[in-house]
Design a protein around this motif. Structure first.
Motif, PDB file in Angstrom:
ATOM      1  N   ASP A  49       0.807  -1.221   0.000  1.00 21.54           N
ATOM      2  CA  ASP A  49       0.000   0.000   0.000  1.00 21.54           C
ATOM      3  C   ASP A  49       0.840   1.270   0.000  1.00 21.54           C
ATOM      4  OD1 ASP A  49      -2.160  -1.689   0.083  1.00 21.54           O
ATOM      5  OD2 ASP A  49      -2.576  -1.395   2.222  1.00 21.54           O
ATOM      6  N   SER A  50       1.939   1.289   0.745  1.00 21.77           N
ATOM      7  CA  SER A  50       2.689   2.527   0.936  1.00 21.77           C
ATOM      8  C   SER A  50       3.827   2.707  -0.064  1.00 21.77           C
ATOM      9  CB  SER A  50       3.264   2.583   2.362  1.00 21.77           C
ATOM     10  OG  SER A  50       4.200   1.531   2.563  1.00 21.77           O
ATOM     11  N   LEU A  51       3.932   1.828  -1.054  1.00 18.30           N
ATOM     12  CA  LEU A  51       5.046   1.903  -2.002  1.00 18.30           C
ATOM     13  C   LEU A  51       5.048   3.216  -2.772  1.00 18.30           C
ATOM     14  CD1 LEU A  51       7.383   0.455  -3.590  1.00 18.30           C
ATOM     15  CD2 LEU A  51       5.628  -0.154  -5.251  1.00 18.30           C
ATOM     16  N   VAL A  52       6.246   3.773  -2.960  1.00 17.51           N
ATOM     17  CA  VAL A  52       6.444   4.904  -3.862  1.00 17.51           C
ATOM     18  C   VAL A  52       7.555   4.539  -4.829  1.00 17.51           C
ATOM     19  CG1 VAL A  52       5.700   6.625  -2.168  1.00 17.51           C
ATOM     20  CG2 VAL A  52       8.134   6.025  -2.345  1.00 17.51           C
ATOM     21  N   PHE A  75       8.528  11.631  -4.998  1.00 19.65           N
ATOM     22  CA  PHE A  75       8.432  10.235  -5.423  1.00 19.65           C
ATOM     23  C   PHE A  75       6.963   9.848  -5.520  1.00 19.65           C
ATOM     24  CE2 PHE A  75      12.388  11.027  -3.288  1.00 19.65           C
ATOM     25  CZ  PHE A  75      13.327  10.425  -4.113  1.00 19.65           C
ATOM     26  N   ALA A  76       6.536   9.507  -6.722  1.00 17.39           N
ATOM     27  CA  ALA A  76       5.129   9.198  -6.963  1.00 17.39           C
ATOM     28  C   ALA A  76       4.707   7.934  -6.232  1.00 17.39           C
ATOM     29  CB  ALA A  76       4.886   9.042  -8.462  1.00 17.39           C
ATOM     30  N   SER A  77       3.463   7.935  -5.738  1.00 18.83           N
ATOM     31  CA  SER A  77       2.914   6.727  -5.122  1.00 18.83           C
ATOM     32  C   SER A  77       2.639   5.694  -6.209  1.00 18.83           C
ATOM     33  CB  SER A  77       1.618   7.054  -4.381  1.00 18.83           C
ATOM     34  OG  SER A  77       0.584   7.370  -5.315  1.00 18.83           O
ATOM     35  N   ASP A 183      11.182  -1.704   7.502  1.00 20.05           N
ATOM     36  CA  ASP A 183      11.071  -0.445   8.237  1.00 20.05           C
ATOM     37  C   ASP A 183       9.613  -0.134   8.562  1.00 20.05           C
ATOM     38  OD1 ASP A 183      12.319   1.877   9.380  1.00 20.05           O
ATOM     39  OD2 ASP A 183      11.513   3.043   7.711  1.00 20.05           O
ATOM     40  N   GLU A 184       8.711  -0.395   7.618  1.00 21.39           N
ATOM     41  CA  GLU A 184       7.288  -0.161   7.883  1.00 21.39           C
ATOM     42  C   GLU A 184       6.785  -1.059   9.001  1.00 21.39           C
ATOM     43  OE1 GLU A 184       3.891   0.604   4.872  1.00 21.39           O
ATOM     44  OE2 GLU A 184       3.890  -1.578   5.151  1.00 21.39           O
ATOM     45  N   LEU A 185       7.186  -2.304   9.007  1.00 16.79           N
ATOM     46  CA  LEU A 185       6.763  -3.226  10.054  1.00 16.79           C
ATOM     47  C   LEU A 185       7.308  -2.803  11.410  1.00 16.79           C
ATOM     48  CD1 LEU A 185       7.254  -6.575   8.116  1.00 16.79           C
ATOM     49  CD2 LEU A 185       5.072  -5.688   8.968  1.00 16.79           C
ATOM     50  N   ARG A 186       8.563  -2.368  11.431  1.00 16.03           N
ATOM     51  CA  ARG A 186       9.149  -1.907  12.691  1.00 16.03           C
ATOM     52  C   ARG A 186       8.420  -0.679  13.216  1.00 16.03           C
ATOM     53  NH1 ARG A 186      11.415   2.802  14.384  1.00 16.03           N
ATOM     54  NH2 ARG A 186      12.355   3.030  12.326  1.00 16.03           N
ATOM     55  N   SER A 238      15.703   3.844  -1.680  1.00 17.10           N
ATOM     56  CA  SER A 238      14.290   4.023  -1.358  1.00 17.10           C
ATOM     57  C   SER A 238      13.856   5.468  -1.580  1.00 17.10           C
ATOM     58  CB  SER A 238      14.045   3.628   0.111  1.00 17.10           C
ATOM     59  OG  SER A 238      12.742   3.980   0.517  1.00 17.10           O
ATOM     60  N   GLY A 239      12.610   5.599  -2.052  1.00 17.01           N
ATOM     61  CA  GLY A 239      11.989   6.918  -2.145  1.00 17.01           C
ATOM     62  C   GLY A 239      11.024   7.179  -0.997  1.00 17.01           C
ATOM     63  N   ALA A 240      10.921   6.227  -0.067  1.00 18.89           N
ATOM     64  CA  ALA A 240       9.999   6.362   1.059  1.00 18.89           C
ATOM     65  C   ALA A 240      10.372   7.555   1.937  1.00 18.89           C
ATOM     66  CB  ALA A 240       9.997   5.080   1.886  1.00 18.89           C
ATOM     67  N   ASP A 241       9.345   8.167   2.518  1.00 15.53           N
ATOM     68  CA  ASP A 241       9.537   9.309   3.424  1.00 15.53           C
ATOM     69  C   ASP A 241      10.317  10.432   2.757  1.00 15.53           C
ATOM     70  OD1 ASP A 241       8.219   7.983   5.591  1.00 15.53           O
ATOM     71  OD2 ASP A 241      10.042   6.828   5.944  1.00 15.53           O
ATOM     72  N   GLY A 242      10.047  10.653   1.491  1.00 14.50           N
ATOM     73  CA  GLY A 242      10.707  11.736   0.773  1.00 14.50           C
ATOM     74  C   GLY A 242      12.063  11.359   0.216  1.00 14.50           C
ATOM     75  N   GLY A 243      12.483  10.134   0.441  1.00 12.12           N
ATOM     76  CA  GLY A 243      13.758   9.670  -0.086  1.00 12.12           C
ATOM     77  C   GLY A 243      14.885   9.828   0.910  1.00 12.12           C
ATOM     78  N   ARG A 244      15.397   8.700   1.389  1.00  7.80           N
ATOM     79  CA  ARG A 244      16.516   8.721   2.326  1.00  7.80           C
ATOM     80  C   ARG A 244      17.513   7.640   1.933  1.00  7.80           C
ATOM     81  NH1 ARG A 244      13.866   7.724   8.033  1.00  7.80           N
ATOM     82  NH2 ARG A 244      12.901   6.086   6.775  1.00  7.80           N
ATOM     83  N   THR A 245      18.784   7.885   2.226  1.00 10.86           N
ATOM     84  CA  THR A 245      19.784   6.857   1.988  1.00 10.86           C
ATOM     85  C   THR A 245      19.532   5.677   2.917  1.00 10.86           C
ATOM     86  OG1 THR A 245      21.457   8.460   1.301  1.00 10.86           O
ATOM     87  CG2 THR A 245      22.253   6.325   2.075  1.00 10.86           C
TER      88      THR A 245
END
Length: 446
Positions: A49-52, A75-77, A183-186, A238-245
């Protein structure tokens, strides 16, 4: 569609199929695109669901259309990506027929072309483009028996933490999917174990530029083959959360227990390889090497980009790396679920032609198969590193379309009759199958 004839049949209506349609149409080549579900269905229902997207919107798109409602550096959903391709197909008037499954493709006997059997009838085509992409069949290693008392799902079937039963989760695979899911599960409050294998860990951004930009100016997108020994190395970005290393030390500091590659399961115990520290070190080495290349590029070209010395500062090695687990009693640890983020394998059982090696892998050169008239599109490393990315598949489609044009010129030689090719080349976009275009339902702005 009891029976249909077309010059080119494109199988698959995702990013590869839409790109192929644009280039065929621009060259005046009649074609039909068949999609068994909806346009870009894998983006809609084959992702969590949360993939970007893993690349920023300015980069991961086709040249003819920008993302609407997405910041260029954002990053587009997954739904925005799916809607983008549906909008693109409408923009170019792609002759897509949805809800039609291709079940069998065979060569004609005694004449050129192919007979294609579908869920709605047959198609005769001079050329066939397999644009089904690399994500066809989930790959789940036969490590844990189905009767082991654990819920096992592949990342393509994972949707959200609520889908899993209460308890700890083992995520196997530390590429883009595995890292984001773990990370989402954590964050949802789960105890999480993340099995980490060899990986490439580029910086998300460095000195004010996204890593997609760095791969471009350093000519890394154009690499024609992966480095020796890295053919199956995953990319942790990853592009999650605005993109982080992706930082495995930070994931461990946040509560995720890192373990080595998953090797075996017996007597209620999961066993891991003693390679975690080496895998982390290998990812770090690749990360630092890219920073070195980026710094050298800045100096060589006199660019005014801000220095970022903190990017080279790593946190302390977590205890789970210093003293890694080599086995885990799943009952004692409270593990109730396994998410296999272990990639996919190809499935071309429907394509009954001489275009595969002994392992079932396509034999081709830049998408042109060893079987004349059959083409592949959307494969990893089809022509270069960028081939399986959104923008890369668009450029590969242009090459395949040019090859089809060249074949047309040979078939136009006097005395060669090809019933599936117009006698006079068209000068504009060919849309002979426009009446078959499917109706697209979008889920938001595209």
């Amino acid at each position: 569609m009891a029976h249909h004839e077309t010059e080119v049949l494109v199988v698959g209506g995702g990013q590869a199929g839409v790109a192929m349609s644009e280039h065929l149409g621009a060259r005046g080549i009649g074609h039909l695109v068949l999609e068994r579900d909806r346009i870009a269905e894998r983006w809609r229902t084959g992702r969590w669901d949360s993939l970007v997207a893993n690349g920023p919107a300015w980069h991961d798109r086709f040249p003819g259309l920008e993302f609407s409602g997405v910041d260029p550096d954002g990053f587009a959903s997954k739904d925005q990506v799916a809607d983008y391709f549906a909008a693109y197909a409408e923009k170019i008037a792609a002759p897509v027929r949805c809800g039609v499954e291709v079940r069998r493709v065979r060569k004609h006997v005694g004449r050129p072309g192919f007979r294609v059997e579908t869920s709605e009838g047959t198609v005769d085509a001079r050329h066939v483009v397999a644009a089904t992409g690399p994500f066809q069949k989930p790959a789940v290693p036969p490590v844990v028996p189905r009767d082991a008392g654990l819920l096992q799902v592949h990342s393509s079937s994972y949707r959200n933490p609520e889908q899993l039963p209460a308890g700890a989760v083992l995520v196997v695979g530390a590429g883009s999917s595995g890292v984001q899911i773990a990370d989402e599960l954590r964050r949802s409050g789960r105890t999480v174990y993340l099995s980490v294998g060899p990986h490439d860990r580029p910086p998300r951004r460095y000195r004010g530029r996204d890593f997609c930009w760095w791969l471009g100016v350093l000519n890394k997108w154009d690499a024609v083959a992966p480095p020796r020994g890295a053919e199956h190395v995953t990319i942790a970005v990853s592009g999650a959360d605005g993109g982080r290393t992706v930082d495995f030390r930070a994931l461990a500091a946040g509560g995720i227990t890192l373990v080595g590659m998953t090797r075996a399961f017996a007597d209620g115990r999961m066993r891991f390889a003693a390679d975690l520290r080496d895998n982390i070190a290998g990812g770090d080495a690749g990360y630092l090497a890219m920073l070195d290349e980026a710094d050298a590029y800045v100096a060589r070209n006199g660019l005014d980009l801000p220095e970022e010395p903190e990017a080279r500062a790593f946190g302390p090695e977590p205890d789970c790396v210093l003293d890694p687990l080599t086995e885990l009693d799943v009952a004692t640890a409270g593990v109730t679920s396994i998410v296999w983020a272990t990639g996919f394998v190809s499935d071309y059982g429907w394509l009954e032609v001489d275009a595969f090696d002994e392992a079932g892998r396509p034999q081709h050169a830049r998408g042109v198969s060893t079987e004349p008239g059959v083409y592949f599109l959307g494969l990893p490393w089809q022509s270069r590193r960028g081939s399986s990315f959104i923008w890369g598949v668009w450029h590969d489609a242009a090459y395949v379309a040019d090859h089809i044009m060249i074949q047309r010129s040979y078939l136009a030689y006097p005395g060669v009759a090809d019933p599936l090719r117009p006698r006079r080349p068209s000068t504009g976009a060919a849309r002979p199958d426009h009446d078959t275009a499917c109706t697209v339902t979008t889920t938001g702005a595209a």
